[in-house]
Write an enzyme that holds these catalytic residues in place. Sequence first.
Site, PDB file in Angstrom:
ATOM      1  N   SER A  46       0.835  -1.194   0.000  1.00  0.00           N
ATOM      2  CA  SER A  46       0.000   0.000   0.000  1.00  0.00           C
ATOM      3  C   SER A  46       0.876   1.254   0.000  1.00  0.00           C
ATOM      4  CB  SER A  46      -0.969  -0.045   1.189  1.00  0.00           C
ATOM      5  OG  SER A  46      -2.056   0.823   0.999  1.00  0.00           O
ATOM      6  N   GLU A 142      -2.887  13.582  12.533  1.00  0.00           N
ATOM      7  CA  GLU A 142      -2.948  14.947  11.995  1.00  0.00           C
ATOM      8  C   GLU A 142      -2.140  15.064  10.710  1.00  0.00           C
ATOM      9  OE1 GLU A 142      -4.805  17.541  12.734  1.00  0.00           O
ATOM     10  OE2 GLU A 142      -5.798  16.297  14.239  1.00  0.00           O
ATOM     11  N   HIS A 201      -7.179  -6.290   0.162  1.00  0.00           N
ATOM     12  CA  HIS A 201      -6.063  -5.347   0.104  1.00  0.00           C
ATOM     13  C   HIS A 201      -4.898  -5.781   1.001  1.00  0.00           C
ATOM     14  CE1 HIS A 201      -3.880  -1.673  -0.449  1.00  0.00           C
ATOM     15  NE2 HIS A 201      -4.063  -1.259   0.791  1.00  0.00           N
TER      16      HIS A 201
END
Length: 222
Positions: A46, A142, A201
């Site tokens: 990924s 964040e 995945h």
Amino acid sequence: QVLMLDARNHGCSPHSPMMSYEAMSLDVQHLLHHLRIPQCIVLGHSMGGKTAMALALQRPDLVERLISVDISPVSTACVSEFSAYIAAMKAVKIPDGVSRSAARQLADKQLQPVIQVPQIRQFLLTSLVDVQGRYVWRVNLEAISNHLADIMNFPMFHKPYPGPALFLRGSNSPYMSSKDYPEIRRLFPKANVQFIEGAGHIVHQDKFEEFITAVLNFLPPP
């Protein structure tokens, strides 16, 4: 020798406001230099697969072979899905002082309405850690949230990687498509795309034996 590298803002690696594939490729380059490793076989899944591809394209001299797991060198059209995952993770509330198993159960229950696939929840829950009696997410949500568009995208490269490359694709995963093949061939002319039947995945979790076999078959003889 196998090295398992935490990407920046993941695992135990330092947090940083920067989150680009160029920066993550440089992290790997610095590690290889620090460990005096002149060349390696690099495997990534990924986001890690995109980092591995960026490394091979930026510094082909460092990469003997490349293995990318269920990701292509193109834009990944799942930004809204990942935004929802991040929002769900930020919203998790766990009382102080509960056991690790209880904390994971509580977090799993709170994530379930947004993240229905149990394997993805289990994968995310590996980042839930106890810090002085409080459960927090180890990943830098964040920075990842702020750079989600960069993470979903892939930098533009013009010079191809000349070495052998293996792209492992989960047959039940939406993350790779036959539409990606021209770009894979352009950047990795020696690429071989291989399906892992029945895998989603997270290929290495869904079909571990088949994944290991495919990787070992791609490695050069000892």
